[in-house]
Write a protein that holds these residues in place. Structure first.
Motif, PDB file in Angstrom:
ATOM      1  N   ILE A  77     -30.470  -3.606 -18.649  1.00  0.00           N
ATOM      2  CA  ILE A  77     -30.199  -2.430 -19.361  1.00  0.00           C
ATOM      3  C   ILE A  77     -30.586  -2.782 -21.090  1.00  0.00           C
ATOM      4  N   SER A  78     -31.338  -2.426 -22.056  1.00  0.00           N
ATOM      5  CA  SER A  78     -31.165  -2.743 -23.321  1.00  0.00           C
ATOM      6  C   SER A  78     -30.571  -1.534 -24.095  1.00  0.00           C
ATOM      7  N   HIS A  79     -30.189  -0.774 -24.228  1.00  0.00           N
ATOM      8  CA  HIS A  79     -29.503   0.093 -24.333  1.00  0.00           C
ATOM      9  C   HIS A  79     -28.961   1.500 -23.679  1.00  0.00           C
ATOM     10  N   LEU A  80     -26.892   1.296 -24.341  1.00  0.00           N
ATOM     11  CA  LEU A  80     -26.738   2.472 -23.354  1.00  0.00           C
ATOM     12  C   LEU A  80     -25.477   3.593 -24.897  1.00  0.00           C
ATOM     13  N   ILE A  81     -26.455   4.336 -24.833  1.00  0.00           N
ATOM     14  CA  ILE A  81     -26.500   5.826 -24.948  1.00  0.00           C
ATOM     15  C   ILE A  81     -25.536   7.161 -25.197  1.00  0.00           C
ATOM     16  N   GLY A  82     -24.457   7.479 -25.460  1.00  0.00           N
ATOM     17  CA  GLY A  82     -23.768   9.040 -24.602  1.00  0.00           C
ATOM     18  C   GLY A  82     -22.224   8.827 -24.377  1.00  0.00           C
ATOM     19  N   GLY A  83     -21.714  10.001 -24.198  1.00  0.00           N
ATOM     20  CA  GLY A  83     -20.361   9.284 -24.399  1.00  0.00           C
ATOM     21  C   GLY A  83     -19.819   8.337 -23.056  1.00  0.00           C
ATOM     22  N   PHE A  84     -18.772   7.363 -23.382  1.00  0.00           N
ATOM     23  CA  PHE A  84     -17.831   6.526 -22.561  1.00  0.00           C
ATOM     24  C   PHE A  84     -16.710   7.081 -21.969  1.00  0.00           C
ATOM     25  N   HIS A  85     -16.450   7.541 -22.508  1.00  0.00           N
ATOM     26  CA  HIS A  85     -14.754   8.685 -21.927  1.00  0.00           C
ATOM     27  C   HIS A  85     -13.506   7.402 -22.217  1.00  0.00           C
ATOM     28  N   MET A  86     -13.788   7.243 -23.568  1.00  0.00           N
ATOM     29  CA  MET A  86     -12.911   5.986 -24.247  1.00  0.00           C
ATOM     30  C   MET A  86     -11.440   6.099 -24.843  1.00  0.00           C
ATOM     31  N   ALA A  87     -11.626   7.584 -25.435  1.00  0.00           N
ATOM     32  CA  ALA A  87     -11.332   7.673 -26.471  1.00  0.00           C
ATOM     33  C   ALA A  87      -9.666   7.750 -26.330  1.00  0.00           C
ATOM     34  N   ASN A  88      -9.551   8.185 -24.782  1.00  0.00           N
ATOM     35  CA  ASN A  88      -7.800   7.407 -24.752  1.00  0.00           C
ATOM     36  C   ASN A  88      -7.423   6.782 -23.447  1.00  0.00           C
ATOM     37  N   ALA A  89      -8.270   5.694 -24.022  1.00  0.00           N
ATOM     38  CA  ALA A  89      -8.494   4.125 -22.480  1.00  0.00           C
ATOM     39  C   ALA A  89      -6.901   3.383 -22.859  1.00  0.00           C
ATOM     40  N   SER A  90      -6.465   2.999 -22.077  1.00  0.00           N
ATOM     41  CA  SER A  90      -5.665   2.029 -22.509  1.00  0.00           C
ATOM     42  C   SER A  90      -5.999   0.507 -23.177  1.00  0.00           C
ATOM     43  N   ASN A  91      -5.644  -0.285 -24.396  1.00  0.00           N
ATOM     44  CA  ASN A  91      -5.676  -1.205 -24.819  1.00  0.00           C
ATOM     45  C   ASN A  91      -6.387  -2.169 -23.904  1.00  0.00           C
TER      46      ASN A  91
END
Length: 281
Positions: A210-224
């Motif tokens: 995998i060379s590129h990862l593009i898009g939403g990762f759904h980490m906005a509310n992820a814990s530390n």
């Protein structure tokens, strides 16, 4: 110089019902009339709300690839007073007072008759689906993504199935792989399945790095803890001579992007992409 020609044109998600996708397409001069396929990452309103309006722009029959969960009504909490667990097991009639006061909002199932009238051909897929395979280039749509990394689990959504409100694991969450002879690019919608679960699954569909990862990762509310573990995973999940280029957008969260940059890893190259960004591979 070899003349460029269009091999295939697809749309990955169509934006919300405010028709932002149509607006941005018009501004960028993108022609939607000759689209071959529409792939819906999952049946959430901010990814599918513009579907019927987009179909009006396409002149020929167009393939629409999604999951059978698009046929289920979904519910989203809009008040801190409401707990998802308090909805589970109830009928729609029982939760109607919450809908009428907008403490929860709903998304209607896909309108099959309207799709048909707009010349759409729906393909419901649970397994991976190959859109194109030509001259060493493949476009692959993911199927259901196994949930292995428990730190990426969630219980914040619900849907109506068999006339009862149930927990929604968003099994329709899917991504797209653009596979070249020497690499693969991963496009995500929201990545509700989790980045680690998704990348583990992708290994079963392509042997290319995998060379590129593009898009939403759904980490906005992820814990530390989850952010830390995810970044460690991204630095070690593959052996590749080049760094992994990351473009976290949409639901990824500024904190996650900040932590990616702060990690200062030679194996990761994060960027803050925006609307109108053009990628050429």
């Amino acid at each position: 110089m070899q003349e460029k020609r269009l091999l295939y044109k697809m749309i990955f998600d169509v934006g919300s019902s405010n028709y932002t996708f149509i607006h941005n397409s018009n501004i960028s001069g993108s022609n939607l009339s000759d689209v071959n396929s529409i792939v819906l990452s999952h049946w959430h309103y901010d990814h599918t709300g513009g579907l019927y309006k987009v179909l009006e722009q396409i002149k020929d029959e167009v393939q629409i690839i999604c999951h059978e969960f698009a046929k289920s009504e979904r519910f989203f909490r809009r008040s801190d007073e409401i707990k998802i667990t308090s909805l589970l097991g109830k009928t729609r009639l029982e939760i109607f007072p919450l809908l009428s006061t907008s403490k929860i909002v709903n998304q209607k199932p896909i309108n099959m008759k309207k799709i048909e009238d707009l010349n759409g051909n729906i393909v419901f897929n649970k397994k991976s689906y190959e859109l194109l395979n030509i001259n060493g280039f493949r476009i692959i749509v993911a199927g259901e993504i196994p949930r292995i990394h428990h730190i990426e689990d969630f219980k914040t959504f619900c849907l109506l199935q068999d006339d009862v409100i149930k927990n929604d694991s968003i099994l329709d969450d899917k991504c797209i792989i653009l596979e070249y002879e020497d690499k693969a690019i991963l496009l995500t919608g929201c990545c509700h399945s989790g980045i680690m679960n998704t990348l583990d699954y992708i290994k079963s569909l392509t042997d290319k790095p995998i060379s590129h990862l593009i898009g939403g990762f759904h980490m906005a509310n992820a814990s530390n803890q989850r952010i830390k573990k995810t970044i460690e995973y991204l630095m070690t999940f593959q052996k590749y001579k080049n760094p992994l280029y990351l473009f976290p957008i949409h639901c990824s969260g500024e904190k996650f992007l900040h932590e990616l940059i702060r990690a200062n890893s030679p194996d990761l190259k994060p960027f803050n992409a925006s609307v109108g960004t053009v990628f050429t591979f």
